[in-house]
Design an enzyme around this catalytic site. Sequence first.
Site, PDB file in Angstrom:
ATOM      1  N   GLU A 159       0.859  -1.190   0.000  1.00 52.67           N
ATOM      2  CA  GLU A 159       0.000   0.000   0.000  1.00 52.67           C
ATOM      3  C   GLU A 159       0.890   1.231   0.000  1.00 52.67           C
ATOM      4  O   GLU A 159       1.852   1.315   0.771  1.00 52.67           O
ATOM      5  CB  GLU A 159      -0.892  -0.003   1.245  1.00 52.67           C
ATOM      6  N   GLU A 164      -2.796  11.396   3.114  1.00 61.46           N
ATOM      7  CA  GLU A 164      -3.840  11.191   4.116  1.00 61.46           C
ATOM      8  C   GLU A 164      -3.881  12.408   5.026  1.00 61.46           C
ATOM      9  O   GLU A 164      -2.852  13.041   5.275  1.00 61.46           O
ATOM     10  CB  GLU A 164      -3.555   9.968   4.982  1.00 61.46           C
TER      11      GLU A 164
END
Length: 408
Positions: A159, A164
């Site tokens: 990932e 974020e």
Amino acid sequence: MSSRFRASAAVVAVLALILGGTAQAESPVPDPTTMATTFADEFNAPAGTPVDGSKWQLETGDNVNNHERQFYTNSTSNAVHDGAGNLVITARRENPGNYQCWYGRCEYTSARLNTAGRFTQAYGRFEARMKLPRGKGMWPAFWMLGDNMGQVGWPQAGEIDIMENVGHLMNTVHGTLHGPGYSGSGGIGAAYNGPNFGDGFHTFAVDWAPNRITWYVDGNAYQTRTPADLGGRQWVFDHPFFLILNLAVGGYWPGDPDGSTVFPQQFVVDYVRVTTTSTGAPTGRITGLAGKCVDVANAGTANGTPIQLHDCNGNAAQNWTVAGDGTIRALGKCLDVNNNGANDGAAVVLWDCHGGANQKWATPDARDIVSISGNRCLDVTGNNSANGTRLQVWTCGGTENQKWNVPR
């Protein structure tokens, strides 16, 4: 930092079916002349238009593993074009909710998009320009998962979190890697502290090369990761990944919304673009229907000279350069959608290169040549393979008169 992947069992099943101390970077943003566009969504559709299903799929369901509070829907109330060149992902309070979540009736809805089964790529530049939502419990993200998720699972597939944010810390964004032995709160990453990312649009990107990933905010490199950062653990960033955009509500990392959180909240995306690096701009013939070549009519160099299909003959009118800025060039000029046309049947011509969107093209491995300005494919008019048949743009349908072999 928390992992973004921890999805519901339903989402994992869908993916399985589809897919079978911070180092400060000093390298500049790559020279665009060494890059070619492979994926782009400019979100220029009219207001109310749903997500482009040829590029994205909308996941549905909740997320028990991460204890998020939202239910992801495929409704335009949660993901839609705004008519001003943006995709808007909206988190809404639903009281009482119409969906069942892990904790009971869902209190919130939102959207999560991915390109699994539609677009994957290993290495290149992955970039989006976005304005973030704000408030306790908001968790927007732009990230990627390995395309072997259905075979090896998470975190073995890998990932890459490009951006974020948790909405009560609006001046900070994060970039993180997750893999075997360094996942969830043990991910390898760093924070970037800047302006309030909810006050305007900002660009978030990674440059991904073999054994090296660098994160950027507004062109500023703030961390680089290599296998040396993993302490002997496995580097799993050596195969294609797909893209994800989502806005979660609540969860272990951001915490739940509180009385200060205002709804609805919007995660606004201006564009998503992917390029692939190369040692130089590829040059050569572009062949298509019946093995014939994309050709500048009569080798003319006047603005507006038609582009046609013709027997391949090796002359300069059939020698195209797929340039790193998204243009396709011959005879010193650019492949151009005439009059900036975005409708089916708009003619394709040769024109002075000016950098406009009607001269930018994506050339994915699926063999389409896609106009960035209108999201339409280079097309042989009437599926006619005769010499001199004009080329146009048309809604992408996957037909042979829209398939091309492009220099790479």
